[in-house]
Structures are given as structure tokens and as C-alpha cells.
Design a protein around this motif. Structure first.
Motif, PDB file in Angstrom:
ATOM      1  N   PHE A 124      13.764   3.875 -19.140  1.00 12.99           N
ATOM      2  CA  PHE A 124      13.293   5.213 -18.780  1.00 12.99           C
ATOM      3  C   PHE A 124      13.391   6.196 -19.935  1.00 12.99           C
ATOM      4  O   PHE A 124      12.694   7.217 -19.922  1.00 12.99           O
ATOM      5  N   VAL A 125      14.213   5.912 -20.936  1.00 13.31           N
ATOM      6  CA  VAL A 125      14.149   6.702 -22.167  1.00 13.31           C
ATOM      7  C   VAL A 125      12.784   6.489 -22.823  1.00 13.31           C
ATOM      8  O   VAL A 125      12.167   7.433 -23.338  1.00 13.31           O
ATOM      9  N   HIS A 126      12.303   5.249 -22.780  1.00 13.75           N
ATOM     10  CA  HIS A 126      10.969   4.965 -23.327  1.00 13.75           C
ATOM     11  C   HIS A 126       9.893   5.716 -22.547  1.00 13.75           C
ATOM     12  O   HIS A 126       9.015   6.363 -23.125  1.00 13.75           O
ATOM     13  N   SER A 127       9.972   5.650 -21.223  1.00 10.22           N
ATOM     14  CA  SER A 127       8.961   6.313 -20.404  1.00 10.22           C
ATOM     15  C   SER A 127       9.032   7.829 -20.530  1.00 10.22           C
ATOM     16  O   SER A 127       8.022   8.493 -20.769  1.00 10.22           O
ATOM     17  N   ALA A 128      10.246   8.369 -20.378  1.00  9.64           N
ATOM     18  CA  ALA A 128      10.396   9.825 -20.384  1.00  9.64           C
ATOM     19  C   ALA A 128      10.114  10.433 -21.751  1.00  9.64           C
ATOM     20  O   ALA A 128       9.581  11.545 -21.841  1.00  9.64           O
TER      21      ALA A 128
ATOM     22  N   SER B  88       5.294   6.478 -29.935  1.00 13.41           N
ATOM     23  CA  SER B  88       5.857   6.519 -28.587  1.00 13.41           C
ATOM     24  C   SER B  88       7.164   5.754 -28.466  1.00 13.41           C
ATOM     25  O   SER B  88       7.744   5.697 -27.401  1.00 13.41           O
ATOM     26  N   LEU B  89       7.650   5.132 -29.548  1.00 13.66           N
ATOM     27  CA  LEU B  89       8.799   4.251 -29.447  1.00 13.66           C
ATOM     28  C   LEU B  89      10.130   4.749 -30.025  1.00 13.66           C
ATOM     29  O   LEU B  89      11.139   4.125 -29.769  1.00 13.66           O
ATOM     30  N   PRO B  90      10.182   5.811 -30.817  1.00 18.39           N
ATOM     31  CA  PRO B  90      11.447   6.089 -31.522  1.00 18.39           C
ATOM     32  C   PRO B  90      12.649   6.269 -30.618  1.00 18.39           C
ATOM     33  O   PRO B  90      13.730   5.799 -30.957  1.00 18.39           O
TER      34      PRO B  90
ATOM     35  N   ALA C 166      13.654   2.836 -29.189  1.00 16.66           N
ATOM     36  CA  ALA C 166      14.174   1.988 -30.259  1.00 16.66           C
ATOM     37  C   ALA C 166      15.580   2.413 -30.645  1.00 16.66           C
ATOM     38  O   ALA C 166      16.482   1.575 -30.804  1.00 16.66           O
ATOM     39  N   LYS C 167      15.780   3.718 -30.808  1.00 19.81           N
ATOM     40  CA  LYS C 167      17.118   4.214 -31.138  1.00 19.81           C
ATOM     41  C   LYS C 167      18.107   3.927 -30.011  1.00 19.81           C
ATOM     42  O   LYS C 167      19.256   3.553 -30.262  1.00 19.81           O
TER      43      LYS C 167
ATOM     44  N   PRO D 135      12.716  15.496 -21.844  1.00 23.22           N
ATOM     45  CA  PRO D 135      13.026  14.861 -20.555  1.00 23.22           C
ATOM     46  C   PRO D 135      13.859  13.596 -20.675  1.00 23.22           C
ATOM     47  O   PRO D 135      14.408  13.122 -19.670  1.00 23.22           O
ATOM     48  N   GLN D 136      13.948  13.018 -21.863  1.00 19.23           N
ATOM     49  CA  GLN D 136      14.744  11.802 -22.037  1.00 19.23           C
ATOM     50  C   GLN D 136      16.246  12.087 -22.089  1.00 19.23           C
ATOM     51  O   GLN D 136      17.058  11.156 -22.080  1.00 19.23           O
ATOM     52  N   ASN D 137      16.635  13.351 -22.095  1.00 16.24           N
ATOM     53  CA  ASN D 137      18.054  13.708 -22.208  1.00 16.24           C
ATOM     54  C   ASN D 137      18.660  14.053 -20.849  1.00 16.24           C
ATOM     55  O   ASN D 137      18.769  13.224 -19.973  1.00 16.24           O
ATOM     56  N   ASP D 138      19.053  15.318 -20.680  1.00 19.78           N
ATOM     57  CA  ASP D 138      19.813  15.720 -19.493  1.00 19.78           C
ATOM     58  C   ASP D 138      19.038  15.561 -18.185  1.00 19.78           C
ATOM     59  O   ASP D 138      19.648  15.351 -17.132  1.00 19.78           O
ATOM     60  N   PHE D 139      17.713  15.660 -18.226  1.00 21.24           N
ATOM     61  CA  PHE D 139      16.917  15.633 -16.992  1.00 21.24           C
ATOM     62  C   PHE D 139      16.181  14.302 -16.793  1.00 21.24           C
ATOM     63  O   PHE D 139      15.170  14.254 -16.095  1.00 21.24           O
TER      64      PHE D 139
END
Length: 375
Positions: free
Chosen positions: A26-30, A42-44, A47-48, A256-260
Motif C-alpha cells: 500500500f506504500v506503492h499504491s498510495a 511510481s516506485l521510489p 522500493a525504499k 498519503p503513504q505516511n500518516d494517512f
């Protein structure tokens, strides 16, 4: 370990592992659109996050194989190092400012957030101090110095969310360590006065409370994140819009990949997916509590209880914010949110729970000692 403890440890580990794998997905998606806009790819983020997970897994294996993890001197050194890092963050040129908080130390393309590790250090140091009491229920001012010093440094950043998680977990250790329940009622009054003081010196916190009560009163300002989060979770229905089909990730929810990230999970997988993730957190917390309850040594009991309280409360706080039950505060969702410090700290806490469940807190007794040091 007995058969029941092995089953509890397996449930705990599998829940944490499942949450981490869901996190990468979901980090990838968000973060896909955010990555395309800011990095041309779209991958960093995914990947990280994969790299962070590999590093976290290596750290967890190291802890699980360690034979000195219950050493009091080790936890004193860890605590001192954490305090020094918290102080270093506040030094201009060392600490990096992001989103209004000076909470990171930049390390090339990566960064370190000392507050994440300070929570673990405080629990470890406090647990070792309580275990040293050998069952004597003694009020010691030193216990509160251990808590308040890093709490003050974290508030200078400022990072109210991390401070709340650390203090809550530390008080959980004090509670299971023998401090009477009525003592905490007194602390609740003092804490309320302290929070009022923090709001007085930083009016933006009152703005957040106002936005919590009525986010639509300032929809483009303080209420923006809360509204966008509700617009993600509300229309998702039972099954959501499908993986990768979030609409709020298109710069409506900031980063959106962080807190939410839980809002994106709910938007894409609906009520069923959200309940599934919450269920994994529940299994993880319940199994950790079960492991703590079966410990005969004080240090193991306190350590597992404190780490479980930290992970459980942080998960509750993040999901409560995303769902509109709590005012907005910047805390990550353990194992899932993007970020190396957050993921590494979560897996260190998880590894410590599993390591102490295998007897890392046991001490050698002389003939004639009691059967247990536990209160």
C-alpha cells in the motif's frame, strides 16, 4: 517456551509480518502518484520501503540472537544514546525541519527520527530499573526523570504525538510494575493541566481541536486532512474501489503513504479490508499481552508489556485520527506507514517482545532466593 507460548509467539510474528508486507504493497499504491510528480517514477517509495523492511528484518534477527539484551548496563547506554540524539536534533545544521517539526537527522538520501527509538529506550531503561527493585513497590523520582527528560526534548521539536505514545507506554510499565492505580488518577489531572499549557504556548494545537470538532469550519486549512481522510473512507463501501484505484492519493491527501495510509487502505479495500487490518493489529496486541502474562521474570514482564503498549497505543492513535475519532496528530501506523525509522523501531519492539518471551529477562539466582521477582 511452552506450547502455548510458541503459538502466541507465532501469531504475534505472523501478524507483524503480514502488516509489513501489506505496508509495502500500500506504500506503492498510495505513493505512486506522489512519486511520479516529485520523482518522475511510481516506485521510489515502495522500493525504499522494501529496503527498510530488509534492514528491519536484519535488526530483528540480530536482537533475537542476542544474549545480552537483558543487561541493565546495555539499556542505560541505549537510553543515554537516545537522549543525546534527541538533543542533537535540536542543533541547527544537524536537525532537519520537515512539516514544521525539527525531528530528523539527515543522512544523505535517508534520514533518522530519534524520537522513534527514544520510545524504545525509555521502556527498556524503565523496565530494567523496576526489575532491579526485586518486588519492592517503591516510589522513585528517578523513574519520572527517565520519562520526562526525553519527553521534554521531543516536545521542543515539537512532536506531540511521539511524546504521547512514549509517555503512555512508560506509564503502562509503571502500572504493571506496581504503582497503584489511584496514582495515575492524580497524574491524569496533572496531565490535563499540562496539555492545557501546551495548547496555550502553541495555538495551532487549539486549531487542531477546533478542526476535530468541526473540520468543515476551515475546509482548506486546519480541517483539510480530516475531511480528505473522511472522503477516502466514507464512500468506499464494503469492498472499496480496488487496489491502486484510490482517488484521494491524487494530491488530495498530503503524502498519503505516511500518516494517512490507513485512509487509502480503507478507500481501496473498503470496510472488509479495514477490519482485516485492524484484526491483524488486534491479534498482534492480544498475543503480546498473552506472552507478557506468562512471564515469571520481572524484566521480561515489564519489557513485553511496555513494547505491546507502545505498538498498541500508536496503532489506536493513528487509526483514530484517520477515522475522525481523534484530533489530527502526526503519528505513523506501525509496520505499514512509509518511513525507515518508523518501520525499524516497530520491528525492534517486535523482536524485543519475542526475545524476552524466550527468557532474555531471566537472572541467575543464588541458593535461597525466592521463586520469582515479579510483583
Amino acid at each position: 517456551m511452552h506450547a502455548l507460548e510458541k503459538r502466541l509467539a507465532a501469531v504475534f510474528f505472523l501478524s507483524a509480518a503480514a502488516l509489513s508486507l501489506l505496508g509495502v504493497a500500500f506504500v506503492h499504491s498510495a505513493g505512486s502518484y506522489w512519486g511520479e510528480i516529485h520523482y518522475g517514477d511510481s516506485l521510489p517509495f515502495a522500493a525504499k520501503q522494501g529496503i527498510y523492511l530488509a534492514v528491519s528484518a536484519a535488526a530483528a534477527v540480530f536482537i533475537l540472537k542476542s544474549r545480552s539484551i537483558g543487561n541493565k548496563k546495555l539499556w542505560t547506554a541505549v537510553y543515554i544514546a537516545a537522549v543525546l540524539l534527541l538533543a542533537a536534533v535540536l542543533v541547527p545544521g544537524i536537525g532537519a525541519v520537515r512539516n514544521g517539526s525539527q525531528s530528523w537527522i539527515a543522512l544523505g538520501p535517508f534520514s533518522l527520527q530519534p524520537a522513534e527509538f527514544a520510545k524504545i529506550a525509555v521502556i527498556g531503561k524503565l523496565s530494567s530499573m523496576l526489575a532491579e527493585n526485586r518486588g519492592r513497590k517503591v516510589f522513585r523520582p528517578g523513574h519520572f526523570v527517565v520519562i520526562l527528560l526525553p519527553a521534554a526534548l521531543i516536545m521542543l521539536q515539537p512532536d506531540f504525538g511521539s511524546m504521547m505514545i512514549m509517555v503512555t507506554a512508560a506509564f503502562a510499565v509503571l502500572l504493571v510494575g506496581g504503582y497503584p492505580l489511584k496514582f495515575f488518577f492524580g497524574l491524569a489531572g496533572a496531565g490535563a493541566a499540562g496539555i492545557a499549557g501546551l495548547i496555550a504556548v502553541a495555538p495551532y494545537r487549539m486549531d487542531r481541536i477546533k478542526a476535530y470538532l468541526d473540520p468543515w469550519s476551515d475546509p482548506l486549512g486546519t480541517g483539510f486532512q480530516a475531511i480528505q481522510s473522511l472522503l477516502a473512507t466514507g464512500p468506499a463501501g464494503l469492498t472499496g474501489f480496488g487496489y491502486g484505484q484510490s482517488r484521494q492519493k491524487f494530491l488530495y491527501l498530503p503524502e498519503p503513504q505516511n500518516d494517512f495510509i490507513f485512509a487509502i487502505i480503507a478507500e481501496e479495500t473498503g470496510f472488509i479490508g479495514a477490519v482485516f487490518v485492524i484484526g491483524l493489529f488486534f491479534l498482534m496486541a492480544a498475543s503480546a499481552i498473552g506472552l507478557a502474562a506468562r512471564q515469571r521474570e520481572p524484566l521480561s514482564f515489564y519489557m513485553i508489556s511496555g513494547m505491546a503498549a507502545m505498538l498498541g497505543f500508536q496503532s489506536f492513535l493513528n487509526i483514530g485520527v484517520v477515522s475522525g475519532l481523534l484530533p489530527v496528530t502526526g503519528v505513523t501506523l506501525p509496520f505499514i506507514s512509509y518511513g525507515g525509522s518508523s518501520l525499524l523501531a516497530a520491528w525492534i519492539a517486535a523482536a524485543l517482545i519475542l526475545r524476552f518471551a524466550t527468557g532474555a529477562g531471566e537472572v541467575k539466582r543464588r541458593p535461597g532466593d525466592g521463586q520469582s521477582n515479579r510483583y
